[in-house]
Every structure is written in structure tokens, then in C-alpha cells.
Design a protein around this motif. Structure first.
Motif, mmCIF file in Angstrom:
data_model
loop_
_atom_site.group_PDB
_atom_site.id
_atom_site.type_symbol
_atom_site.label_atom_id
_atom_site.label_comp_id
_atom_site.label_asym_id
_atom_site.label_seq_id
_atom_site.Cartn_x
_atom_site.Cartn_y
_atom_site.Cartn_z
ATOM 1 N N GLN A 1 0.844 -1.239 0.515
ATOM 2 C CA GLN A 1 -0.002 -0.137 0.148
ATOM 3 C C GLN A 1 0.748 1.426 0.017
ATOM 4 O O GLN A 1 0.078 2.261 0.048
ATOM 5 C CB GLN A 1 -0.824 0.024 1.306
ATOM 6 C CG GLN A 1 -1.884 -0.782 1.052
ATOM 7 C CD GLN A 1 -1.506 -2.601 1.362
ATOM 8 O OE1 GLN A 1 -0.794 -2.667 2.124
ATOM 9 N NE2 GLN A 1 -2.174 -2.985 0.381
ATOM 10 N N GLY A 2 2.307 0.860 0.108
ATOM 11 C CA GLY A 2 3.847 2.148 0.532
ATOM 12 C C GLY A 2 3.602 3.139 1.046
ATOM 13 O O GLY A 2 4.177 3.565 1.539
ATOM 14 N N GLU A 3 3.146 1.684 2.249
ATOM 15 C CA GLU A 3 3.742 2.434 3.531
ATOM 16 C C GLU A 3 5.345 2.283 3.909
ATOM 17 O O GLU A 3 5.176 0.663 4.079
ATOM 18 C CB GLU A 3 2.778 1.869 4.828
ATOM 19 C CG GLU A 3 3.235 2.848 6.132
ATOM 20 C CD GLU A 3 1.976 2.243 7.672
ATOM 21 O OE1 GLU A 3 2.083 2.457 8.183
ATOM 22 O OE2 GLU A 3 0.808 2.002 6.553
ATOM 23 N N SER A 4 5.775 3.125 4.477
ATOM 24 C CA SER A 4 7.198 2.635 4.480
ATOM 25 C C SER A 4 7.548 2.758 6.225
ATOM 26 O O SER A 4 7.318 3.169 7.048
ATOM 27 C CB SER A 4 7.716 3.852 4.370
ATOM 28 O OG SER A 4 9.180 3.917 4.592
ATOM 29 N N ARG A 5 8.645 1.954 6.742
ATOM 30 C CA ARG A 5 8.653 1.375 7.868
ATOM 31 C C ARG A 5 10.150 1.749 7.755
ATOM 32 O O ARG A 5 10.858 0.352 7.090
ATOM 33 C CB ARG A 5 8.423 0.760 8.404
ATOM 34 C CG ARG A 5 6.490 0.771 8.904
ATOM 35 C CD ARG A 5 6.161 -0.486 9.390
ATOM 36 N NE ARG A 5 4.714 -0.613 9.861
ATOM 37 C CZ ARG A 5 3.413 -0.639 8.266
ATOM 38 N NH1 ARG A 5 4.274 -1.076 7.050
ATOM 39 N NH2 ARG A 5 2.364 -0.486 8.543
ATOM 40 N N THR A 6 10.723 2.237 8.521
ATOM 41 C CA THR A 6 12.482 1.863 8.285
ATOM 42 C C THR A 6 12.986 2.204 10.040
ATOM 43 O O THR A 6 12.657 2.347 10.981
ATOM 44 C CB THR A 6 13.416 4.172 8.425
ATOM 45 O OG1 THR A 6 13.362 3.935 6.558
ATOM 46 C CG2 THR A 6 14.882 3.223 8.112
ATOM 47 N N VAL A 7 13.269 0.989 10.188
ATOM 48 C CA VAL A 7 14.270 -0.122 10.907
ATOM 49 C C VAL A 7 15.708 -0.371 11.011
ATOM 50 O O VAL A 7 16.372 -0.512 10.176
ATOM 51 C CB VAL A 7 13.483 -1.272 11.850
ATOM 52 C CG1 VAL A 7 12.636 -1.014 11.742
ATOM 53 C CG2 VAL A 7 13.417 -1.957 10.255
ATOM 54 N N GLU A 8 16.573 -0.711 12.179
ATOM 55 C CA GLU A 8 17.323 -1.064 12.754
ATOM 56 C C GLU A 8 17.517 -2.226 12.653
ATOM 57 O O GLU A 8 17.223 -2.810 12.823
ATOM 58 C CB GLU A 8 18.290 -0.088 13.858
ATOM 59 C CG GLU A 8 18.014 1.689 13.179
ATOM 60 C CD GLU A 8 19.370 2.373 15.025
ATOM 61 O OE1 GLU A 8 19.575 1.646 15.198
ATOM 62 O OE2 GLU A 8 19.368 3.156 14.194
ATOM 63 N N GLY A 9 18.714 -2.356 11.948
ATOM 64 C CA GLY A 9 18.894 -3.875 11.396
ATOM 65 C C GLY A 9 20.844 -4.702 12.244
ATOM 66 O O GLY A 9 21.878 -3.745 11.880
ATOM 67 N N GLU A 10 20.170 -5.266 13.252
ATOM 68 C CA GLU A 10 21.740 -5.908 13.600
ATOM 69 C C GLU A 10 22.948 -6.396 11.996
ATOM 70 O O GLU A 10 22.260 -7.101 11.380
ATOM 71 C CB GLU A 10 21.602 -6.744 14.737
ATOM 72 C CG GLU A 10 22.618 -7.425 15.107
ATOM 73 C CD GLU A 10 22.572 -8.452 16.382
ATOM 74 O OE1 GLU A 10 23.369 -9.023 16.956
ATOM 75 O OE2 GLU A 10 21.103 -7.791 16.792
ATOM 76 N N THR A 11 23.465 -6.147 12.268
ATOM 77 C CA THR A 11 24.795 -6.292 11.301
ATOM 78 C C THR A 11 24.954 -8.187 11.509
ATOM 79 O O THR A 11 25.343 -8.415 12.241
ATOM 80 C CB THR A 11 26.078 -5.893 11.303
ATOM 81 O OG1 THR A 11 25.598 -4.359 11.292
ATOM 82 C CG2 THR A 11 27.381 -6.375 10.266
ATOM 83 N N GLY A 12 25.039 -8.827 10.580
ATOM 84 C CA GLY A 12 25.169 -10.169 10.617
ATOM 85 C C GLY A 12 23.928 -10.663 10.513
ATOM 86 O O GLY A 12 23.974 -12.399 10.754
ATOM 87 N N SER A 13 22.791 -10.477 10.800
ATOM 88 C CA SER A 13 20.948 -11.016 10.938
ATOM 89 C C SER A 13 21.160 -11.156 9.863
ATOM 90 O O SER A 13 21.461 -10.193 8.613
ATOM 91 C CB SER A 13 20.418 -9.722 11.739
ATOM 92 O OG SER A 13 20.273 -8.930 11.438
ATOM 93 N N THR A 14 19.547 -11.682 8.874
ATOM 94 C CA THR A 14 18.854 -11.516 7.775
ATOM 95 C C THR A 14 18.128 -10.583 7.545
ATOM 96 O O THR A 14 17.422 -9.573 9.072
ATOM 97 C CB THR A 14 18.148 -12.653 7.729
ATOM 98 O OG1 THR A 14 17.117 -12.623 8.338
ATOM 99 C CG2 THR A 14 19.360 -13.779 7.722
ATOM 100 N N VAL A 15 17.720 -9.532 6.743
ATOM 101 C CA VAL A 15 16.078 -8.604 6.279
ATOM 102 C C VAL A 15 15.010 -9.340 7.000
ATOM 103 O O VAL A 15 14.007 -8.767 7.823
ATOM 104 C CB VAL A 15 17.129 -8.390 4.751
ATOM 105 C CG1 VAL A 15 15.656 -7.363 4.857
ATOM 106 C CG2 VAL A 15 18.095 -7.521 4.572
ATOM 107 N N MET A 16 15.524 -10.586 7.450
ATOM 108 C CA MET A 16 13.884 -11.226 7.387
ATOM 109 C C MET A 16 14.223 -11.508 8.936
ATOM 110 O O MET A 16 12.675 -11.037 9.683
ATOM 111 C CB MET A 16 14.186 -12.461 7.331
ATOM 112 C CG MET A 16 12.906 -13.662 7.785
ATOM 113 S SD MET A 16 12.577 -15.135 8.516
ATOM 114 C CE MET A 16 13.965 -15.176 9.559
#
Length: 106
Positions: free
Chosen positions: A10-25
Motif C-alpha cells: 500500500q506504500g506505507e514505509s517503515r524504517t528500522v535498524e538492523g543488527e549486522t550479521g542478521s538477515t533482512v527477514m
């Protein structure tokens, strides 16, 4: 930590921080991102974490390996930049990564 932006159908955007080494999932699941079901928990045994990598990031995230390509056969509306988010490792150089989720999974 690298920031990842998930954009839903629907075009809704969510920006989060990701831990290096984890996966995008894994980042999506930890942050309750809608549209990432991850039924197999990241074992590359389903296609319920399917995303479209933004064109600007496609080269940096790489191409699917053969096992991932086989699983993408089960995904909905596969496109040239389709990836399984369980197969994309979060690295510092992916800071700003943008992925979109399909209208439905599987």
C-alpha cells in the motif's frame, strides 16, 4: 546499525535498524514488519519472506543462489529484483537498504 526501509504493497514505509550479521527477514520479524510471514524461520524452505529489492540496491544485495531461486518459484508475483529476505545478510554497506513487500506471500 544499518537502517532498512520496508515498504508495503500500500506504500506505507517503515524504517528500522538492523543488527549486522542478521538477515533482512530476522530484522523484519523482530520489528513486526507486516508482509513478512517467514513461516520456515529463515531456512530457505518457503517463500513467505519474499521482497523486491529496490533497483538501487540490487547489485549490493547480490543474486539469488540456486536454492533461493527454486523457492522463488513458489512466490507470488516474482520480479527481476525478487529475493527471499532470509537470504540477505545485513552488512554495514547495506545501510539505507530499501525493500518492498508483495501484495501477498506465497
Amino acid at each position: 546499525m544499518p537502517k532498512i526501509t520496508y515498504i508495503d504493497a500500500q506504500g506505507e514505509s517503515r524504517t528500522v535498524e538492523g543488527e549486522t550479521g542478521s538477515t533482512v527477514m530476522e530484522v523484519a520479524v523482530r520489528n513486526a514488519i507486516p508482509g513478512i510471514e517467514a513461516e520456515c524461520g529463515g531456512a530457505c524452505a518457503c517463500a513467505t519472506c519474499h521482497v523486491y529489492v529496490d533497483d538501487a540496491w540490487a547489485a549490493k544485495t547480490g543474486h539469488p543462489e540456486s536454492m533461493e531461486e527454486d523457492m522463488l518459484d513458489f512466490a507470488f508475483d516474482v520480479r527481476p529484483t525478487s529475493r527471499l529476505s532470509c537470504q540477505i545478510r545485513v552488512k554495514d554497506d547495506l545501510d539505507g537498504l530499501i525493500v518492498r513487500t508483495p501484495a501477498r506471500q506465497g
